[in-house]
Design a protein around this motif. Structure first.
Motif, PDB file in Angstrom:
ATOM      1  N   PHE A 129     -23.733  20.825  10.279  1.00 16.45           N
ATOM      2  CA  PHE A 129     -23.783  19.543  11.132  1.00 16.45           C
ATOM      3  C   PHE A 129     -25.190  19.494  11.656  1.00 16.45           C
ATOM      4  CE2 PHE A 129     -19.115  20.289  11.821  1.00 16.45           C
ATOM      5  CZ  PHE A 129     -18.892  19.188  11.154  1.00 16.45           C
ATOM      6  N   GLY A 130     -25.882  20.887  11.640  1.00 14.79           N
ATOM      7  CA  GLY A 130     -27.630  20.759  11.899  1.00 14.79           C
ATOM      8  C   GLY A 130     -28.229  19.904  11.023  1.00 14.79           C
ATOM      9  N   LEU A 131     -27.773  20.237   9.566  1.00 14.96           N
ATOM     10  CA  LEU A 131     -28.402  19.371   8.643  1.00 14.96           C
ATOM     11  C   LEU A 131     -28.075  17.823   8.680  1.00 14.96           C
ATOM     12  CD1 LEU A 131     -27.720  21.642   5.508  1.00 14.96           C
ATOM     13  CD2 LEU A 131     -30.142  20.921   6.590  1.00 14.96           C
ATOM     14  N   THR A 132     -26.905  17.381   9.010  1.00 13.15           N
ATOM     15  CA  THR A 132     -26.379  16.126   9.385  1.00 13.15           C
ATOM     16  C   THR A 132     -27.338  15.441  10.488  1.00 13.15           C
ATOM     17  OG1 THR A 132     -24.472  16.427   8.697  1.00 13.15           O
ATOM     18  CG2 THR A 132     -24.570  14.664   9.730  1.00 13.15           C
ATOM     19  N   LEU A 133     -27.526  16.358  11.502  1.00 10.41           N
ATOM     20  CA  LEU A 133     -28.536  15.925  12.593  1.00 10.41           C
ATOM     21  C   LEU A 133     -29.893  15.501  12.076  1.00 10.41           C
ATOM     22  CD1 LEU A 133     -29.248  15.280  15.662  1.00 10.41           C
ATOM     23  CD2 LEU A 133     -29.673  17.581  15.825  1.00 10.41           C
ATOM     24  N   ALA A 150     -34.226  11.914  10.316  1.00  9.94           N
ATOM     25  CA  ALA A 150     -35.275  11.561   9.396  1.00  9.94           C
ATOM     26  C   ALA A 150     -34.843  10.277   8.626  1.00  9.94           C
ATOM     27  CB  ALA A 150     -35.188  12.726   8.265  1.00  9.94           C
ATOM     28  N   TRP A 151     -33.568   9.882   8.850  1.00 14.32           N
ATOM     29  CA  TRP A 151     -33.338   8.430   8.181  1.00 14.32           C
ATOM     30  C   TRP A 151     -33.964   7.510   9.366  1.00 14.32           C
ATOM     31  CZ3 TRP A 151     -30.723   4.201   9.681  1.00 14.32           C
ATOM     32  CH2 TRP A 151     -30.590   3.217   8.782  1.00 14.32           C
ATOM     33  N   LEU A 152     -33.619   7.668  10.291  1.00 19.09           N
ATOM     34  CA  LEU A 152     -34.177   6.776  11.633  1.00 19.09           C
ATOM     35  C   LEU A 152     -35.528   6.604  11.569  1.00 19.09           C
ATOM     36  CD1 LEU A 152     -31.568   7.783  14.477  1.00 19.09           C
ATOM     37  CD2 LEU A 152     -31.488   5.643  13.036  1.00 19.09           C
ATOM     38  N   TRP A 153     -36.292   7.655  11.213  1.00 19.57           N
ATOM     39  CA  TRP A 153     -37.874   7.704  11.235  1.00 19.57           C
ATOM     40  C   TRP A 153     -38.252   7.344  10.095  1.00 19.57           C
ATOM     41  CZ3 TRP A 153     -41.038  12.287  10.149  1.00 19.57           C
ATOM     42  CH2 TRP A 153     -42.474  12.174  10.559  1.00 19.57           C
ATOM     43  N   ARG A 154     -38.009   7.458   8.991  1.00 23.92           N
ATOM     44  CA  ARG A 154     -38.364   7.096   7.603  1.00 23.92           C
ATOM     45  C   ARG A 154     -37.744   6.018   6.831  1.00 23.92           C
ATOM     46  NH1 ARG A 154     -43.492   9.024   6.747  1.00 23.92           N
ATOM     47  NH2 ARG A 154     -43.653  10.996   7.419  1.00 23.92           N
ATOM     48  N   ARG A 155     -36.500   5.709   7.189  1.00 25.98           N
ATOM     49  CA  ARG A 155     -35.568   4.705   6.678  1.00 25.98           C
ATOM     50  C   ARG A 155     -35.614   4.873   5.002  1.00 25.98           C
ATOM     51  NH1 ARG A 155     -32.636   2.241  10.514  1.00 25.98           N
ATOM     52  NH2 ARG A 155     -33.894   1.730  12.171  1.00 25.98           N
ATOM     53  N   GLN A 156     -35.443   6.105   4.658  1.00 24.41           N
ATOM     54  CA  GLN A 156     -35.399   6.502   3.219  1.00 24.41           C
ATOM     55  C   GLN A 156     -33.868   6.770   2.886  1.00 24.41           C
ATOM     56  OE1 GLN A 156     -38.395   9.523   2.508  1.00 24.41           O
ATOM     57  NE2 GLN A 156     -39.988   8.032   2.317  1.00 24.41           N
ATOM     58  N   GLU A 157     -33.327   6.414   1.834  1.00 28.33           N
ATOM     59  CA  GLU A 157     -31.943   6.433   1.519  1.00 28.33           C
ATOM     60  C   GLU A 157     -31.476   8.014   1.376  1.00 28.33           C
ATOM     61  OE1 GLU A 157     -28.556   5.159  -1.705  1.00 28.33           O
ATOM     62  OE2 GLU A 157     -30.363   4.028  -1.550  1.00 28.33           O
ATOM     63  N   ARG A 158     -32.483   8.939   0.790  1.00 27.33           N
ATOM     64  CA  ARG A 158     -32.188  10.128   0.653  1.00 27.33           C
ATOM     65  C   ARG A 158     -31.929  10.808   1.893  1.00 27.33           C
ATOM     66  NH1 ARG A 158     -38.014  13.460  -0.451  1.00 27.33           N
ATOM     67  NH2 ARG A 158     -38.890  12.402   1.543  1.00 27.33           N
ATOM     68  N   TRP A 159     -32.514  10.642   3.059  1.00 27.01           N
ATOM     69  CA  TRP A 159     -32.029  11.224   4.328  1.00 27.01           C
ATOM     70  C   TRP A 159     -30.609  10.905   4.675  1.00 27.01           C
ATOM     71  CZ3 TRP A 159     -34.935  15.124   4.853  1.00 27.01           C
ATOM     72  CH2 TRP A 159     -36.226  15.101   4.615  1.00 27.01           C
ATOM     73  N   ASP A 160     -30.093   9.793   4.434  1.00 25.46           N
ATOM     74  CA  ASP A 160     -28.842   9.371   4.680  1.00 25.46           C
ATOM     75  C   ASP A 160     -27.708  10.146   3.898  1.00 25.46           C
ATOM     76  OD1 ASP A 160     -26.889   6.574   4.190  1.00 25.46           O
ATOM     77  OD2 ASP A 160     -26.951   7.601   6.181  1.00 25.46           O
ATOM     78  N   ARG A 161     -28.230  10.156   2.575  1.00 21.68           N
ATOM     79  CA  ARG A 161     -27.443  11.022   1.680  1.00 21.68           C
ATOM     80  C   ARG A 161     -27.210  12.355   1.985  1.00 21.68           C
ATOM     81  NH1 ARG A 161     -30.143   8.188  -2.774  1.00 21.68           N
ATOM     82  NH2 ARG A 161     -31.363   9.918  -2.951  1.00 21.68           N
ATOM     83  N   ALA A 203     -27.438  13.448   5.054  1.00 25.21           N
ATOM     84  CA  ALA A 203     -26.423  13.167   6.086  1.00 25.21           C
ATOM     85  C   ALA A 203     -25.224  13.243   6.060  1.00 25.21           C
ATOM     86  CB  ALA A 203     -27.187  12.360   7.327  1.00 25.21           C
ATOM     87  N   ALA A 204     -24.724  12.220   5.093  1.00 25.93           N
ATOM     88  CA  ALA A 204     -23.600  11.978   4.611  1.00 25.93           C
ATOM     89  C   ALA A 204     -22.977  13.338   3.876  1.00 25.93           C
ATOM     90  CB  ALA A 204     -23.493  11.002   3.731  1.00 25.93           C
ATOM     91  N   SER A 205     -23.730  13.835   2.922  1.00 24.37           N
ATOM     92  CA  SER A 205     -22.988  14.931   2.253  1.00 24.37           C
ATOM     93  C   SER A 205     -22.956  16.061   2.948  1.00 24.37           C
ATOM     94  CB  SER A 205     -24.064  15.326   0.862  1.00 24.37           C
ATOM     95  OG  SER A 205     -25.345  15.821   1.112  1.00 24.37           O
TER      96      SER A 205
END
Length: 158
Positions: free
Chosen positions: A53-57, A62-73, A75-77
Motif C-alpha cells: 500500500f505504500g507502493l500504491t501511494l 507519481a502518476w498525478l505528478w508525471r501522468r505516465q501510465e507506468r505509475w498507474d500500473r 499503483a494498481a498492481s
C-alpha cells in the motif's frame, strides 16, 4: 519462459522450501505451542500488505505528478498484491486469535482499520477497473454521452 525467469522461479521455490523447513524446525512456544507458528505467515503478510500500500501511494502520487501510465500500473498492481496479503493477514490472525483470545474477532482499532483498509482498496480497484481505461488517460477527450449514472463520462482518444 526465458532463461532468467527459470532461475528466478527456481530460486523462489528454493527459498520457500528453506523458509518452510525453518518454520517447522523452530521449537514450539512455551505458552502457545504450535499456534505460534502461524505468526511466521501472519506477520510477514501484514508487513508486505503495508509495503504494497505504500507502493500504491508512491505510484499514485507519481502518476498525478508525471501522468505516465507506468505509475498507474505500479499503483494498481501493488494494490492488488496488498489486498491479497491483507486478506491473508486477517485470516491468519483470526485463526490464531480464536484459541488465544477465545474469539475470532475483536474490535481492536488495529484490526478494524486493517479490515477497512482491505475493503477500501478492494473496492477502489474494482471501481477503477470499471471506470478507467487507457483511453481516459491525459490527452483523451470526453465523449458526449454519460456511461454510467455516476456522472463519469466515457473517454475517447483525440
Amino acid at each position: 519462459m526465458i532463461r532468467n525467469d527459470r532461475y528466478l522461479a527456481a530460486a523462489t521455490g528454493g527459498l520457500v522450501l528453506v523458509g518452510l523447513a525453518a518454520a517447522l524446525a523452530a521449537p514450539s512456544d512455551r505458552l502457545q505451542g504450535d499456534l505460534q507458528r502461524l505468526m511466521y505467515v501472519h506477520v510477514p503478510a501484514a508487513r508486505l500488505a503495508y509495503l504494497s500500500f505504500g507502493l500504491t501511494l508512491a505510484g499514485s502520487v507519481a502518476w498525478l505528478w508525471r501522468r505516465q501510465e507506468r505509475w498507474d500500473r505500479l499503483a494498481a498492481s501493488s494494490a492488488e498484491v496488498g489486498v491479497f496479503f491483507t486478506g491473508l493477514a486477517i485470516v491468519r490472525g483470526a485463526i490464531w486469535g480464536k484459541p488465544v483470545w477465545g474469539v475470532w474477532w475483536t474490535r481492536d482499532p488495529r484490526l478494524v482499520t486493517t479490515a477497512v483498509l482491505l475493503f477500501v482498496y478492494r473496492d477502489t480497484r474494482r471501481y477503477a477497473a470499471r471506470q478507467w481505461t487507457p483511453a481516459c488517460a491525459p490527452g483523451a477527450a470526453p465523449s458526449s454521452g454519460s456511461s454510467r449514472s455516476s456522472g463519469f463520462r466515457s473517454c475517447t482518444s483525440r
